[in-house]
Every structure is written in structure tokens, then in C-alpha cells.
Design a protein around this motif. Structure first.
Motif, PDB file in Angstrom:
ATOM      1  N   LEU A  94       0.838  -1.202   0.000  1.00 14.49           N
ATOM      2  CA  LEU A  94       0.000   0.000   0.000  1.00 14.49           C
ATOM      3  C   LEU A  94       0.871   1.249   0.000  1.00 14.49           C
ATOM      4  O   LEU A  94       0.631   2.187  -0.781  1.00 14.49           O
ATOM      5  N   ALA A  97       2.400   1.575  -3.387  1.00 12.01           N
ATOM      6  CA  ALA A  97       1.440   2.038  -4.392  1.00 12.01           C
ATOM      7  C   ALA A  97       1.216   3.542  -4.287  1.00 12.01           C
ATOM      8  O   ALA A  97       1.091   4.237  -5.310  1.00 12.01           O
ATOM      9  N   TYR A 178       0.956  -7.250  -5.151  1.00 12.80           N
ATOM     10  CA  TYR A 178      -0.139  -6.620  -4.414  1.00 12.80           C
ATOM     11  C   TYR A 178      -0.132  -5.099  -4.585  1.00 12.80           C
ATOM     12  O   TYR A 178      -1.153  -4.448  -4.349  1.00 12.80           O
ATOM     13  N   TYR A 182      -3.475  -2.477  -5.123  1.00 11.02           N
ATOM     14  CA  TYR A 182      -3.719  -1.197  -4.458  1.00 11.02           C
ATOM     15  C   TYR A 182      -3.779  -0.044  -5.459  1.00 11.02           C
ATOM     16  O   TYR A 182      -4.530   0.918  -5.249  1.00 11.02           O
ATOM     17  N   ALA A 185      -7.224   0.060  -6.634  1.00  7.11           N
ATOM     18  CA  ALA A 185      -8.135   0.596  -5.611  1.00  7.11           C
ATOM     19  C   ALA A 185      -7.958   2.102  -5.457  1.00  7.11           C
ATOM     20  O   ALA A 185      -8.937   2.846  -5.316  1.00  7.11           O
ATOM     21  N   LEU A 186      -6.718   2.576  -5.501  1.00  8.51           N
ATOM     22  CA  LEU A 186      -6.469   4.013  -5.354  1.00  8.51           C
ATOM     23  C   LEU A 186      -7.025   4.806  -6.530  1.00  8.51           C
ATOM     24  O   LEU A 186      -7.361   5.984  -6.387  1.00  8.51           O
ATOM     25  N   THR A 212      -6.987   7.615   2.476  1.00  8.11           N
ATOM     26  CA  THR A 212      -6.475   6.476   1.712  1.00  8.11           C
ATOM     27  C   THR A 212      -6.838   5.145   2.358  1.00  8.11           C
ATOM     28  O   THR A 212      -7.398   4.260   1.706  1.00  8.11           O
ATOM     29  N   VAL A 216      -9.397   2.148   0.780  1.00  4.00           N
ATOM     30  CA  VAL A 216      -8.880   0.879   0.239  1.00  4.00           C
ATOM     31  C   VAL A 216      -9.023  -0.263   1.241  1.00  4.00           C
ATOM     32  O   VAL A 216      -8.433  -1.329   1.041  1.00  4.00           O
ATOM     33  N   MET A 219      -9.960  -3.626  -0.143  1.00  2.00           N
ATOM     34  CA  MET A 219      -8.833  -4.236  -0.860  1.00  2.00           C
ATOM     35  C   MET A 219      -7.802  -4.773   0.114  1.00  2.00           C
ATOM     36  O   MET A 219      -7.181  -5.816  -0.132  1.00  2.00           O
ATOM     37  N   MET A 220      -7.618  -4.114   1.244  1.00  6.32           N
ATOM     38  CA  MET A 220      -6.681  -4.607   2.258  1.00  6.32           C
ATOM     39  C   MET A 220      -7.133  -5.960   2.791  1.00  6.32           C
ATOM     40  O   MET A 220      -6.311  -6.858   3.012  1.00  6.32           O
ATOM     41  N   VAL A 223      -6.395  -8.524   0.042  1.00  2.91           N
ATOM     42  CA  VAL A 223      -4.955  -8.816   0.008  1.00  2.91           C
ATOM     43  C   VAL A 223      -4.559  -9.676   1.196  1.00  2.91           C
ATOM     44  O   VAL A 223      -3.759 -10.612   1.067  1.00  2.91           O
TER      45      VAL A 223
END
Length: 300
Positions: A94, A97, A178, A182, A185-186, A212, A216, A219-220, A223
Motif C-alpha cells: 500500500l 502504491a 499486491y 492497491y 483501488a487508489l 487512503t 482501500v 482491498m486490504m 490482500v
């Protein structure tokens, strides 16, 4: 008189028509997923070997596993691997990213560099790190030259350090993979949120924590679930760095490594290896359900 009665219109639909389109996929799933799983369950209840079908022994293999110190060592290593690797692969990509998302000159080169380990073969990556971490390797040479250590660090000959080294390799190889998750997602976070926060005086860390991370968070969780499953299945890193024994006395063996050792060769215990495989499946399922529970709680 209707069009169908007159012989026109669409032909009569058969109930089995859609299944004709599904048949190739269902056949592949049945042959390569469902049947091997059912066969593994059946084998786990026998004392089968590679060249011997064996006989029915019920739950004896599971009782043997629960009384086997090697199983508990491998299970502990697998869970420890998960507990260390997963947080790293949730947080570090993350941050990476966020950094590579900035449009600055040459950023494409950095994105490609971070993603390169992902497309590299796991065996090649393992061999590179083996060369770096061995007693006469580059890492020990630098540490000794800088006088940070008096003698080479046994990265590959100490069970604990070997397991840590394998974790480092796994994290290093997974960062770029990964990171792409991210970045996707961002891309869905409205820039107006950051602009409004900046106007209110929020600094970079405050914007990261307040905008942020919440944006996300789903998504975390994804992941975390994917990296947990991968961590429980790790084999190549330990095998390449520690050899066929899994380190001194097999102290760095994980569950997949132990399953391979038990079931390998003409004298391999297929039944016992199948039981170990199902125990690994149950452990993986438990962590997957935990990830799903956390995701549902977050949505609620």
C-alpha cells in the motif's frame, strides 16, 4: 392460432440446453478439482503407499498426525509464516502504491522495477537469494566488511534464520504483485477528497490515515486473505534456501514441505500425506473464513 402452432417463431427450448454450454467447464472442474479432492479424502482414510493401494484405517492417519512432533513443528512454522508475512504484504505494498502513483519523471521505470520479481520464476528468485545469503555471499561480505558482525551470519544454516530469510523472499516477491491491487483501488478514490483535506490543513500522513486507508480497506482485506492462503502454501522458498531437508533437522519445514517429504518416492506414504493435506486445507479454510468474516463486518 399462435405463431408456434403455425410452425413459425422460436424453436422449443430444451431444459438441458444451458447445461450443454456449461458441460466443458463442469467437466474440467470435476476432473481436475472435485475428483482429486474426493480421492484425497478417501486416501486419507487408508494406509496407502505409492505402489500399494492399502487398506481402510479410518481416522488413524489423523490421530498419527496430531501425535507427530514433526506435524506440530511444520504447522507452527506455517502459522508463524502467515503471522509475519501477511501484515507485511498488507501494509508495505500500500505504501509502495501510494509512492509510485505520483506522476513524476521516470516513475514508469520504478513501477517496472518493483513488478519485475513478480514475473520472475520462484526458483530463479530463490537461487538469487541463496547466493546473497550464503556464508560467502554478498550480504555476509558486506556485513563483515562494515564490521557489523565478526563472522558470517548463518542465514541458511540456522532454522530460525532460514525461516526468516524465506519470509523476506516471499515479501520481496509479493510486493509488486499486491502493489498493482492497491493501484487499482487508489484509482477509484476521488481526487477531490485529497484536495478538500489539503485545504483544511491536513498533512500527507493525516490524508493517508483519514482518506487512503478507509477507501482501500476492502482491498486490504482481500490482500490479507490472498496472502494468507499463499503463506500457508509456501514451499519453494524453503526448499531452495534450505535444501531437501528443510534446514538443520528439518526445523524450517512448513506443512507443504512436510507433505512432500512424507509422500515422496516409491516408499511414500500416500495415505498419511493425504491426511496432512486435508489438515492443511482445514487450516487454510479457517483463515479464509476469518477473512470473509472481517470483510462482512467491515461492510456492516
Amino acid at each position: 392460432m399462435t405463431a408456434r402452432e403455425a410452425g413459425g417463431g422460436l424453436p422449443h427450448r430444451r431444459w438441458w440446453g444451458p447445461y450443454l454450454f456449461l458441460a466443458p467447464g463442469l467437466t474440467a472442474v470435476g476432473l481436475f478439482s472435485l475428483w482429486p479432492f474426493v480421492n484425497t479424502v478417501v486416501l486419507s482414510l487408508t494406509d496407502a503407499r505409492v505402489l500399494d493401494g492399502g487398506s481402510f484405517v479410518g481416522l488413524a492417519n489423523y490421530r498419527r498426525a496430531l501425535a507427530d512432533p514433526d506435524f506440530w513443528t511444520a504447522a507452527a512454522n506455517s502459522v508463524l509464516y502467515l503471522l509475519v508475512v501477511v501484515p507485511c504484504l498488507v501494509v508495505l505494498p500500500l505504501g509502495l502504491a501510494v509512492l509510485v502513483r505520483r506522476e513524476v519523471p521516470g516513475i514508469g521505470l520504478f513501477r517496472s522495477a518493483f513488478y519485475t520479481p513478480v514475473i520472475a520464476s520462484a526458483v530463479v528468485v530463490g537461487l538469487i537469494w541463496q547466493w546473497l545469503l550464503r556464508s560467502d555471499g554478498a550480504v555476509n561480505a558486506v556485513l563483515v566488511r562494515l564490521r557489523l558482525v565478526a563472522e558470517p551470519v548463518p542465514f541458511l544454516t540456522d532454522s530460525t534464520l532460514l525461516l526468516v530469510s524465506a519470509m523476506i523472499v516471499t515479501v520481496w516477491k509479493g510486493l509488486g504483485y499486491y502493489m498493482v491491487f492497491y493501484l487499482a483501488a487508489l484509482g477509484n478514490v476521488p481526487p477531490a477528497l485529497y484536495e478538500a483535506a489539503a485545504l483544511d490543513g491536513a498533512g500527507p500522513l493525516r490524508r493517508f490515515a483519514s482518506i487512503t486507508v478507509p477507501s482501500v480497506k476492502p482491498m486490504m482485506l482481500l490482500v490479507g486473505t490472498l496472502s494468507a492462503i499463499s503463506a500457508l502454501r509456501v514451499f519453494t522458498e524453503v526448499y531452495i534456501l534450505g535444501g531437501e531437508s528443510g534446514g538443520p533437522g528439518g526445523g524450517a519445514r512448513t506443512l507443504p514441505f512436510l507433505i512432500r517429504q512424507v509422500g515422496l518416492g516409491f516408499a511414500g506414504e500416500t495415505g498419511y500425506a493425504s491426511a496432512l493435506s486435508l489438515l492443511l486445507f482445514l487450516l487454510t479454510l479457517a483463515f479464509s473464513l476469518l477473512g470473509r468474516r472481517l470483510a462482512r463486518g467491515d461492510e456492516a
